[in-house]
Design a protein around this motif. Structure first.
Motif, PDB file in Angstrom:
ATOM      1  N   HIS A 171     -29.040  11.729 -12.690  1.00  0.00           N
ATOM      2  CA  HIS A 171     -30.270  12.213 -12.061  1.00  0.00           C
ATOM      3  C   HIS A 171     -31.425  11.264 -12.362  1.00  0.00           C
ATOM      4  CE1 HIS A 171     -28.138  15.943 -11.301  1.00  0.00           C
ATOM      5  NE2 HIS A 171     -27.831  16.012 -12.594  1.00  0.00           N
ATOM      6  N   GLN A 190     -42.963  13.084 -15.639  1.00  0.00           N
ATOM      7  CA  GLN A 190     -44.279  13.597 -15.239  1.00  0.00           C
ATOM      8  C   GLN A 190     -44.662  14.833 -16.037  1.00  0.00           C
ATOM      9  OE1 GLN A 190     -43.676  13.832 -10.967  1.00  0.00           O
ATOM     10  NE2 GLN A 190     -44.910  11.984 -10.676  1.00  0.00           N
ATOM     11  N   SER A 191     -43.699  15.700 -16.296  1.00  0.00           N
ATOM     12  CA  SER A 191     -43.963  16.900 -17.089  1.00  0.00           C
ATOM     13  C   SER A 191     -44.350  16.535 -18.524  1.00  0.00           C
ATOM     14  CB  SER A 191     -42.721  17.791 -17.089  1.00  0.00           C
ATOM     15  OG  SER A 191     -42.883  18.875 -17.961  1.00  0.00           O
ATOM     16  N   CYS A 200     -37.670  11.324 -13.238  1.00  0.00           N
ATOM     17  CA  CYS A 200     -39.109  11.195 -12.987  1.00  0.00           C
ATOM     18  C   CYS A 200     -39.859  12.526 -13.120  1.00  0.00           C
ATOM     19  CB  CYS A 200     -39.354  10.561 -11.628  1.00  0.00           C
ATOM     20  SG  CYS A 200     -38.788   8.832 -11.574  1.00  0.00           S
ATOM     21  N   ASP A 201     -39.243  13.639 -12.697  1.00  0.00           N
ATOM     22  CA  ASP A 201     -39.907  14.942 -12.855  1.00  0.00           C
ATOM     23  C   ASP A 201     -40.124  15.258 -14.337  1.00  0.00           C
ATOM     24  OD1 ASP A 201     -40.054  15.343 -10.121  1.00  0.00           O
ATOM     25  OD2 ASP A 201     -38.271  16.638 -10.038  1.00  0.00           O
ATOM     26  N   LEU A 202     -39.113  14.983 -15.148  1.00  0.00           N
ATOM     27  CA  LEU A 202     -39.232  15.187 -16.590  1.00  0.00           C
ATOM     28  C   LEU A 202     -40.326  14.302 -17.164  1.00  0.00           C
ATOM     29  CD1 LEU A 202     -38.348  16.290 -19.347  1.00  0.00           C
ATOM     30  CD2 LEU A 202     -36.542  14.542 -19.366  1.00  0.00           C
TER      31      LEU A 202
END
Length: 138
Positions: free
Chosen positions: A79, A86-87, A82-84
């Motif tokens: 995966h 940013q969080s 990038c979401d992680l």
């Protein structure tokens, strides 16, 4: 990885500017993988240089090695993390904002003491070291 195509730890260190001890530490945390040759040397894949550079870039953004490990785990699972990222960055920003507010409040307290102490504090025979600091409540 074929060991013939692998890089020795010193070569990875030289290409990345990261010390051999740090590379061993990254490996102990699972951030970097190597294979042992018959001679006992660690051999790293050619991608290890990019991975170490990624670790250093992430550290420059304030990510802990534990957080970097989480990011790498998401990546290794196929995966895009990038979401992680940013969080985690948002959490860091919020924490920094809170620290800034705490520091500004502390600065105001120090400025208040400075201003009050500029008028001077009379000598106190009961003072052990500095009568100014001894006026601060515990």
């Amino acid at each position: 990885m074929t060991i013939a195509a692998g890089l020795k730890i010193g070569e990875v260190a030289k290409q990345t500017g990261v010390g051999v001890g740090a590379l061993r530490y990254y490996e102990s945390l699972g951030l970097l993988q190597s294979e042992r040759g018959d001679n006992g040397y660690r051999y790293y894949s050619l991608a290890a240089v990019q991975q170490v550079q990624f670790i250093k870039r992430a550290q420059a953004l304030g990510f802990s090695l534990e957080e970097i490990g989480e990011i790498l785990t998401v990546h290794q699972q196929g995966h895009t993390p990038c979401d992680l990222v940013q969080s985690l960055l948002q959490s860091k920003i919020e924490k920094i904002d809170a620290q800034i507010q705490e520091m500004l409040a502390f600065k105001a307290v120090l400025e208040d003491y400075r201003d009050r102490w500029q008028v001077g504090v009379p000598y106190s025979p009961n003072s052990h070291i500095c009568p100014l600091i001894e006026t601060v409540p515990l």
